[in-house]
Each structure stands twice: as structure tokens, then as C-alpha cells.
Design a protein around this motif. Structure first.
Motif, PDB file in Angstrom:
ATOM      1  N   UNK A 111      12.002 -13.425   0.415  1.00 27.42           N
ATOM      2  CA  UNK A 111      11.718 -13.143  -0.994  1.00 27.42           C
ATOM      3  C   UNK A 111      10.323 -13.655  -1.309  1.00 27.42           C
ATOM      4  N   UNK A 112       9.482 -12.774  -1.857  1.00 33.50           N
ATOM      5  CA  UNK A 112       8.106 -13.129  -2.204  1.00 33.50           C
ATOM      6  C   UNK A 112       7.840 -12.748  -3.657  1.00 33.50           C
ATOM      7  N   UNK A 113       7.750 -13.756  -4.507  1.00 32.30           N
ATOM      8  CA  UNK A 113       7.345 -13.547  -5.906  1.00 32.30           C
ATOM      9  C   UNK A 113       5.818 -13.624  -5.914  1.00 32.30           C
ATOM     10  N   UNK A 114       5.187 -12.469  -5.814  1.00 36.03           N
ATOM     11  CA  UNK A 114       3.747 -12.386  -5.580  1.00 36.03           C
ATOM     12  C   UNK A 114       2.984 -12.428  -6.902  1.00 36.03           C
ATOM     13  N   UNK A 115       2.856 -13.632  -7.463  1.00 35.96           N
ATOM     14  CA  UNK A 115       2.211 -13.792  -8.757  1.00 35.96           C
ATOM     15  C   UNK A 115       0.701 -13.756  -8.671  1.00 35.96           C
ATOM     16  N   UNK A 116       0.068 -13.642  -9.840  1.00 35.01           N
ATOM     17  CA  UNK A 116      -1.389 -13.548  -9.893  1.00 35.01           C
ATOM     18  C   UNK A 116      -2.070 -14.892  -9.661  1.00 35.01           C
ATOM     19  N   UNK A 117      -1.336 -16.001  -9.844  1.00 37.89           N
ATOM     20  CA  UNK A 117      -1.911 -17.333  -9.620  1.00 37.89           C
ATOM     21  C   UNK A 117      -1.221 -18.066  -8.484  1.00 37.89           C
ATOM     22  N   UNK A 118       0.110 -18.010  -8.448  1.00 40.07           N
ATOM     23  CA  UNK A 118       0.849 -18.627  -7.352  1.00 40.07           C
ATOM     24  C   UNK A 118       1.812 -17.624  -6.746  1.00 40.07           C
TER      25      UNK A 118
ATOM     26  N   UNK B 227       6.395 -17.881  10.006  1.00 37.93           N
ATOM     27  CA  UNK B 227       6.639 -17.317  11.350  1.00 37.93           C
ATOM     28  C   UNK B 227       7.597 -16.125  11.272  1.00 37.93           C
ATOM     29  N   UNK B 228       7.265 -15.151  10.442  1.00 37.07           N
ATOM     30  CA  UNK B 228       8.164 -14.028  10.169  1.00 37.07           C
ATOM     31  C   UNK B 228       8.325 -13.136  11.401  1.00 37.07           C
ATOM     32  N   UNK B 229       9.582 -12.850  11.741  1.00 36.25           N
ATOM     33  CA  UNK B 229       9.903 -11.865  12.783  1.00 36.25           C
ATOM     34  C   UNK B 229      10.106 -10.524  12.084  1.00 36.25           C
ATOM     35  N   UNK B 230       9.052  -9.715  12.034  1.00 37.93           N
ATOM     36  CA  UNK B 230       9.089  -8.494  11.218  1.00 37.93           C
ATOM     37  C   UNK B 230      10.134  -7.492  11.698  1.00 37.93           C
ATOM     38  N   UNK B 231      10.444  -7.502  12.995  1.00 41.38           N
ATOM     39  CA  UNK B 231      11.416  -6.543  13.541  1.00 41.38           C
ATOM     40  C   UNK B 231      12.826  -6.809  13.037  1.00 41.38           C
ATOM     41  N   UNK B 232      13.060  -7.974  12.448  1.00 42.96           N
ATOM     42  CA  UNK B 232      14.401  -8.332  11.985  1.00 42.96           C
ATOM     43  C   UNK B 232      14.359  -8.938  10.586  1.00 42.96           C
ATOM     44  N   UNK B 233      13.435  -8.437   9.745  1.00 42.08           N
ATOM     45  CA  UNK B 233      13.272  -9.023   8.410  1.00 42.08           C
ATOM     46  C   UNK B 233      13.129  -7.942   7.344  1.00 42.08           C
ATOM     47  N   UNK B 234      13.844  -8.141   6.243  1.00 44.65           N
ATOM     48  CA  UNK B 234      13.696  -7.329   5.036  1.00 44.65           C
ATOM     49  C   UNK B 234      12.945  -8.166   4.005  1.00 44.65           C
ATOM     50  N   UNK B 235      12.176  -7.523   3.137  1.00 49.71           N
ATOM     51  CA  UNK B 235      11.411  -8.263   2.139  1.00 49.71           C
ATOM     52  C   UNK B 235      11.736  -7.768   0.728  1.00 49.71           C
ATOM     53  N   UNK B 236      11.899  -8.719  -0.186  1.00 49.77           N
ATOM     54  CA  UNK B 236      11.977  -8.439  -1.622  1.00 49.77           C
ATOM     55  C   UNK B 236      10.689  -8.973  -2.216  1.00 49.77           C
ATOM     56  N   UNK B 237       9.893  -8.104  -2.832  1.00 48.65           N
ATOM     57  CA  UNK B 237       8.583  -8.502  -3.344  1.00 48.65           C
ATOM     58  C   UNK B 237       8.435  -8.055  -4.792  1.00 48.65           C
ATOM     59  N   UNK B 238       7.856  -8.907  -5.615  1.00 54.01           N
ATOM     60  CA  UNK B 238       7.723  -8.582  -7.038  1.00 54.01           C
ATOM     61  C   UNK B 238       6.409  -7.865  -7.316  1.00 54.01           C
ATOM     62  N   UNK B 239       6.415  -7.104  -8.404  1.00 52.88           N
ATOM     63  CA  UNK B 239       5.223  -6.406  -8.880  1.00 52.88           C
ATOM     64  C   UNK B 239       5.236  -6.422 -10.399  1.00 52.88           C
ATOM     65  N   UNK B 240       4.078  -6.211 -11.038  1.00 52.10           N
ATOM     66  CA  UNK B 240       4.042  -6.226 -12.516  1.00 52.10           C
ATOM     67  C   UNK B 240       4.752  -5.015 -13.110  1.00 52.10           C
ATOM     68  N   UNK B 241       5.134  -5.152 -14.376  1.00 60.09           N
ATOM     69  CA  UNK B 241       5.641  -3.994 -15.102  1.00 60.09           C
ATOM     70  C   UNK B 241       4.544  -2.929 -15.187  1.00 60.09           C
TER      71      UNK B 241
END
Length: 351
Positions: free
Chosen positions: A5-12, A85-99
Motif C-alpha cells: 500500500x502506497x499513499x503517494x502524497x505530495x509531501x510525504x 525489497x519488493x518482489x514485483x513478480x509476486x506483489x500487488x500495489x494499492x496506490x493513491x491519487x488525487x481527486x
């Protein structure tokens, strides 16, 4: 399959695997006045011996991701051996974006996540939608809720009904953490000492001592009192990056109300600044921004809601979706993306 899970904020950026400890790191790069030739990324900020006068290189401008070179370097650091150390072949991602994110930004993000990093599936979603989803999951009898999402660049008021966001009722106020920090810099520079180049330090001051007043006018009267009667006043010790690495608020019992400190510490004395700066979220017109504040924006959003119960959710951080029974239907897999491209992404991500 692991879910990142990646909450990809503009500052943090807030990042972590589901049900594991979350790391909060700066979502940017830095250059310091003492090491101008070297660029520091994300939590490498801790390696800078003197972080005064930092120069920020941000991937976001006005709340939207526009500098992909910087964002890639931050993500490389997050996903790489230095951190997760992400293993991309076995990983799903939840990532945030702005409205109301721009389509071009969404398409670039899809390409980078699937083609460059090779994640197996991805879910792009608003951070407020995650909070609303968690609220409805914990309160299944509730029909509607309203999410107040105050971020770095702006504040959104977003109504949700039956777990779906109502786009026509979303309000945006162009006031966020960045504006509050900049205003605090201006006040301190005018009243005490010049700190216009000390964004990193003053942002820490804001987070340590500022608060939203429940009784603004009463606190303003207290802030005008002298000596120990002024219970609002606090003394903040600024870092010298030698013996004091991080600033801190002096305990009330150690404050000197008359005369000067004998310790040689550089002190900021803060009174009404502590609550007057956050008040901008509620009254932007106080500093000449002709927009409605949070109360008016809430009323505007409520008017678009159906009749029934209404509850408020103050968004603080992302809520995990990976154990939801509908999660597999919500994400876009790499196979879906390779077969249908951006069309399937827009169709699935419209939640």
C-alpha cells in the motif's frame, strides 16, 4: 500474493505491506547548502548533517504529479534494497491519487507500474475513498458519509453514498499544509527572526505546536495576557544541528517568562500563531484567499447528498483493502493491462 500500500502524497509517502508497520518518508529529493552537488532522496534526509536552508525537488506541483524523473527515483528507493525489497513478480500495489486526476497522469502511472516495475496488479484510488470504504465496512448500517481530506496542496470535502463517491458533490479548497507552513514562516520572519529559507524547520514547528482552537476568541484573549497567565504561549527551541539535531517545545515548567534563557538556545516564542495559522483552513479570507472554508464547503457537499443519515470521517491515513472480498474485482492485473491497455484501467478504477 503480497499487497503493498502506497499513499503517494505530495509531501510525504506512507508505505507498507498490509497489516505491517507503515513507514512515513518525504516524497521528494533534497539538496543542502553544505552539499550542493549531492542529491538526497526520501529518507536519506537523515544523512544530511545540516538540513537548514534545504532545497526541495518535488514530484508534485499544485497537488498533481508532474515530475516523473523525481518520482521514479523516490519509488526506486522505496521499492529497492534500501527499504522494502519488493518482489514485483509476486506483489500487488494499492496506490493513491488525487481527486479528478488528469488522464495523462493516470496513463503514465499505469505504464510505470505495469511496464517498468512489473507489478502483478494495481489499484489506483483516492485516499478519501479508502477511508470511506473502511468506515462503511465498520458501520454497515450507515448509508452516507462525508470525508474531509486535508493534504499538502489543498483540502477536499467528498461525500460518499452506498460506498460510491458522488463526484458532483466534491468541493476543493486551495488551502493545505504547504500554505500553512509558508504563512507561519512569514509571521515568524516579520515578528521574530528571518526563517523564509527554513521550510523544513518551520514545518516541524507547525506540526509540533500548532492546533485547531475550539474557542478561537477565548484563546485570542488568553494569548494577549502577560507571563504565566498566558497558558497558550510556548517556547520552541530551534535546532542548531550540532548539539540539538531536532527542535522541540520546552516543557511549561521550564519556560522563562521574564528575562532571557541562560542556556544559549535559540528560542521562538509562539502564542496566537499556534492556532491562528490552522484557522486558515476555516477562514481563508483572513489572508486574502477568496474561497469558502471547511464549514461552508461541508454545507455545499451536504446539499448534494440524499436524505438520510450523514456521518463525518476525517481522513488521516490510507486504509487497507487487500482482505476485502471484492478486492480481486477492483484491481487491474498486468494481464488485463497488457490485453486491454488504459481502457480497462479507467473502467475498473472508476470507483
Amino acid at each position: 500474493m503480497a499487497t503493498l500500500v502506497l499513499d503517494n502524497g505530495a509531501y510525504t509517502a506512507k508505505i507498507g505491506y498490509n497489516h505491517e508497520k507503515v513507514s512515513v518518508i518525504p516524497n521528494c529529493q533534497f539538496r543542502s547548502k553544505t552539499s550542493r552537488l549531492k542529491t538526497f532522496t526520501a529518507n536519506q534526509l537523515d544523512e544530511i548533517k545540516d538540513p537548514s536552508g534545504l532545497f526541495y525537488i518535488l514530484p508534485f506541483q499544485k497537488g498533481y504529479l508532474v515530475n516523473w524523473d523525481v518520482q521514479r527515483k523516490v519509488w526506486d528507493h522505496l521499492f529497492g534494497k534500501e527499504m522494502f525489497k519488493v518482489e514485483f513478480a509476486d506483489t500487488s500495489i494499492v496506490i493513491t491519487e488525487p481527486y479528478f486526476n488528469f488522464t495523462s497522469i493516470q496513463e503514465s502511472m499505469n505504464e510505470i507500474l505495469f511496464e517498468e516495475y512489473q507489478f502483478q496488479s494495481a489499484l489506483r484510488i483516492n485516499a478519501g475513498s479508502l477511508s470511506a470504504h473502511h468506515y462503511f465496512h465498520m458501520n454497515p448500517s450507515q448509508l452516507c458519509c462525508l470525508v474531509v481530506d486535508s493534504g499538502f496542496s489543498f483540502t477536499h470535502i467528498a461525500p460518499y453514498c452506498r460506498s460510491r463517491k458522488m463526484n458532483e458533490g466534491i468541493s476543493r479548497i486551495n488551502v493545505g499544509g504547504k500554505l500553512l507552513t509558508n504563512h507561519l514562516k512569514e509571521i515568524i520572519s516579520y515578528r521574530q527572526l528571518h526563517v523564509m529559507d527554513e521550510t523544513h524547520v518551520i514545518n516541524q514547528v507547525k506540526e509540533d505546536v500548532c492546533y485547531v482552537s475550539q474557542e478561537f476568541y477565548k484563546d485570542m484573549e488568553i494569548a494577549q495576557l502577560k507571563g504565566e497567565e498566558n497558558t497558550v504561549m510556548r517556547d520552541y527551541v530551534l535546532p542548531d544541528f550540532s548539539s540539538i539535531k531536532k527542535g522541540f517545545c520546552k516543557p511549561r515548567e521550564e519556560m522563562v517568562f521574564t528575562g532571557k534563557y541562560k542556556t544559549g538556545e535559540q528560542i521562538l516564542r509562539l502564542a496566537n500563531e499556534r492556532f491562528a495559522v490552522p484557522e486558515m483552513l476555516f477562514h481563508p479570507s483572513d489572508i486574502g484567499i477568496q474561497e469558502m472554508g471547511i464549514p461552508e464547503a461541508i454545507v455545499h457537499s451536504i446539499q448534494s447528498m440524499p436524505e438520510g443519515d450523514l456521518n463525518f470521517v476525517l481522513k488521516e491515513n490510507a486504509t487497507l483493502l487487500s482482505h476485502n472480498p471484492d478486492y480481486d474485482e477492483m484491481v487491474v492485473t498486468r494481464e488485463d493491462y497488457e490485453e486491454n491497455g488504459h481502457f480497462i484501467c479507467e473502467e475498473k478504477f472508476d470507483i
